[in-house]
Write an enzyme that holds these catalytic residues in place. Structure first.
Site, PDB file in Angstrom:
ATOM      1  N   ASP A 266       0.884  -1.139  -0.018  1.00 53.01           N
ATOM      2  CA  ASP A 266      -0.003   0.125  -0.070  1.00 53.01           C
ATOM      3  C   ASP A 266       0.793   1.491   0.140  1.00 53.01           C
ATOM      4  O   ASP A 266      -0.039   2.487  -0.198  1.00 53.01           O
ATOM      5  CB  ASP A 266      -1.162  -0.361   1.402  1.00 53.01           C
ATOM      6  CG  ASP A 266      -0.167  -0.137   2.709  1.00 53.01           C
ATOM      7  OD1 ASP A 266       0.922   0.417   2.649  1.00 53.01           O
ATOM      8  OD2 ASP A 266      -1.393  -0.031   3.370  1.00 53.01           O
TER       9      ASP A 266
ATOM     10  N   ASP B 139      20.520  -4.419  -1.285  1.00 47.12           N
ATOM     11  CA  ASP B 139      19.605  -3.276  -1.306  1.00 47.12           C
ATOM     12  C   ASP B 139      19.658  -2.003  -0.092  1.00 47.12           C
ATOM     13  O   ASP B 139      19.127  -0.992  -0.242  1.00 47.12           O
ATOM     14  CB  ASP B 139      18.390  -2.988  -2.058  1.00 47.12           C
ATOM     15  CG  ASP B 139      17.353  -4.378  -0.578  1.00 47.12           C
ATOM     16  OD1 ASP B 139      17.425  -5.169  -0.779  1.00 47.12           O
ATOM     17  OD2 ASP B 139      16.514  -3.946  -0.532  1.00 47.12           O
TER      18      ASP B 139
ATOM     19  N   ARG C 251      13.996  11.768   5.639  1.00 50.72           N
ATOM     20  CA  ARG C 251      15.247  11.625   5.815  1.00 50.72           C
ATOM     21  C   ARG C 251      15.665  12.345   4.939  1.00 50.72           C
ATOM     22  O   ARG C 251      15.899  12.293   3.735  1.00 50.72           O
ATOM     23  CB  ARG C 251      15.138   9.533   5.510  1.00 50.72           C
ATOM     24  CG  ARG C 251      16.868   8.597   5.595  1.00 50.72           C
ATOM     25  CD  ARG C 251      16.272   7.486   5.591  1.00 50.72           C
ATOM     26  NE  ARG C 251      16.004   7.179   4.239  1.00 50.72           N
ATOM     27  CZ  ARG C 251      15.527   5.746   3.972  1.00 50.72           C
ATOM     28  NH1 ARG C 251      15.598   4.720   4.980  1.00 50.72           N
ATOM     29  NH2 ARG C 251      16.346   5.467   2.514  1.00 50.72           N
TER      30      ARG C 251
END
Length: 475
Positions: free
Chosen positions: A120, A251, A171
């Site tokens: 979502d 990643d 961030r």
């Protein structure tokens, strides 16, 4: 004040890895926590960030001129399994701060993107505050890390096992380039035979993080060496403080050498190299003691992406990569050993190394709390021999005979870390609207090496009833 000045360097230079996108508009944004110190450091006005325009900026709905919000594309090995396309499924790079502070401004929980893979794209208050707390603790401990500028409640629920209040994390990072960024581009280069994008990505990384590599005989090989050195230092620092990342997929390994993505992370309490907190790490791949080996494995995957840039001759390129990778463990062990000598207050030598190994074995055998051990050891060095378990009696006598520097120990061994039970208490309270425990925890960990009155509970291990701790990815 006017909106911050952002540039679109990544989106402009690497459009193949940048999907322009718009953050979802939160129905009722409310600032939960703002990192005022970081804001000022970046040249941002904390008061403006708390205005409606500022909150819209922090959630990606007030885009400065010149910025191009994008979801970044990358690939990655997740628990050893290669996934050819990952990308920012619930995140957006708003842009880079212009001027002297070249930093990414990046969102998490800002809604679905083309990389959402069925998710979502949203985030709940608890996991976003976790990243805020843990990343700020890492920064205070002197460990390279992305940092949290703010957490903003969206005013909309997020459906997990139960409905939870939603939030967006803003961030700040040196960049969001990852090993996985190179993996995606390298797989495309292998299929097309065109190294143009791979070279542009490497040049972008060099310019952003390692400009000295531009002057090396082989800039791309110098890039790999610099990333390897940065990761050796980073992992050693994790190990020194007992930090367990929990999901060291490729990643989640940055090119900059910063710690990134605080999902199933935690700080080890009872010393045990097999410590695992992630609920999905059933085999212990990312256990505390495995982190150096996993880092080397990830760097091998990074080296594979750069082989065509090392040399036109495949054998030569492979030899360069293998020889450098074989130097990772000696480099890491040298950094780890130097840090452990500081933690024990000792000078280098065979006897000191043996004493450290023996102490770790005793800590493991008797399930001694890792963080408090070192502060108690300094107390024992000052004469309070009851500060340590009786099992350390003979060892303690040999350690004291070496004349440890207990004052120096207190400068490198923290009193306060984000204890797992305190983190959970704070996040549970925040989920129900009470931010006071979070603020108190942030205050304690902001000065981790300075023992302060009234904070004894923040230095104590979890009570026995807390039980075995498990963490989750927070998606």
């Amino acid at each position: 004040m006017a909106s911050p000045i952002l540039t679109a360097d990544f989106a402009r230079e690497l459009p193949e890895l940048a999907q322009p996108w718009q953050a979802a508009a939160p129905p009722a944004p409310k600032l939960l926590v703002l990192n005022e110190e970081l804001a000022i450091e970046l040249g941002l006005d904390p008061q403006w960030l708390n205005t409606p325009d500022g909150l819209n900026f922090l959630t990606g709905n007030n885009i400065p001129d010149g910025a191009t919000p994008v979801a970044q594309a990358y690939a990655g090995h997740q628990f050893g399994n290669y996934v050819p396309v990952l990308g920012d499924g619930r995140a957006l790079l708003l842009g880079e701060l212009a001027g002297d502070h070249r930093r990414d401004i990046h969102l998490k929980g800002s809604g679905r993107t083309p990389f959402a893979r069925g998710g979502d794209g949203l985030a709940a208050v608890g996991p976003m505050l976790r990243e805020y707390v843990i990343s700020e603790a890492m920064h205070a401990l002197g460990i390279p890390t992305t940092r949290a500028l703010a957490v903003v409640a969206t005013g909309a629920p997020v459906q997990r096992e139960t409905p939870l209040p939603g939030a967006v994390l803003t961030r700040v990072a040196a960049s969001h380039l990852r090993v996985g960024s190179f993996q995606l581009v390298a797989q495309q280069a292998r299929s097309t035979g065109d190294l143009g994008l791979l070279r542009r990505l490497a040049d972008h990384a060099i310019d952003r993080h390692y400009p000295d590599a531009q002057h090396a005989e082989n800039p791309y090989f110098a890039l790999f060496q610099a990333v390897l050195d940065g990761q050796a230092s980073l992992i050693a620092r994790w190990m020194h403080v007992g930090f367990v990342h929990g999901v060291m997929n490729t990643d989640n390994m940055t090119i900059s050498g910063e710690t990134i993505d605080y999902g199933p992370c935690a700080f080890m309490e009872a010393y045990d190299p097999a410590t695992v907190f992630s609920s999905i790490d059933h085999a212990g791949r990312y256990a505390y003691g495995n982190q150096p080996l996993v880092a080397q494995w990830n760097l091998a995957r990074f080296a594979e992406t750069l082989l065509p840039l090392f040399s036109d001759d495949e054998d030569t390129a492979l030899t360069m990569a293998v020889d450098t990778l074989e130097g990772f463990m000696p480099r890491y062990h040298g950094l780890w050993s130097a840090g452990m000598l500081e933690k024990f207050g000792l000078s280098a030598g065979m006897e000191a190394a043996a004493l450290i190994d023996q102490a770790l074995a005793l800590m493991n055998e008797h399930r001694v709390d890792y963080t408090s051990f070192f502060r108690n050891l300094a107390r024992a060095g000052r004469g309070d021999t009851a500060a340590l378990p009786a099992a350390f009696g003979d060892w303690l006598a040999r350690w004291r005979a070496m004349g440890p520097d207990v004052e120096a120990m207190d400068r490198v061994n923290p009193v306060y870390i984000p204890r797992n039970h305190l983190v959970e208490q704070a996040l549970t309270a925040a989920t129900h609207g009470d931010l006071e425990p979070t603020q108190k925890l942030l205050d304690a960990i902001s000065e981790p090496f300075c023992e302060r009155d009234g904070l004894a509970d923040y230095a104590a291990p979890a009570p026995p009833e807390f039980g075995h701790y498990r963490t989750f990815c927070g998606t």
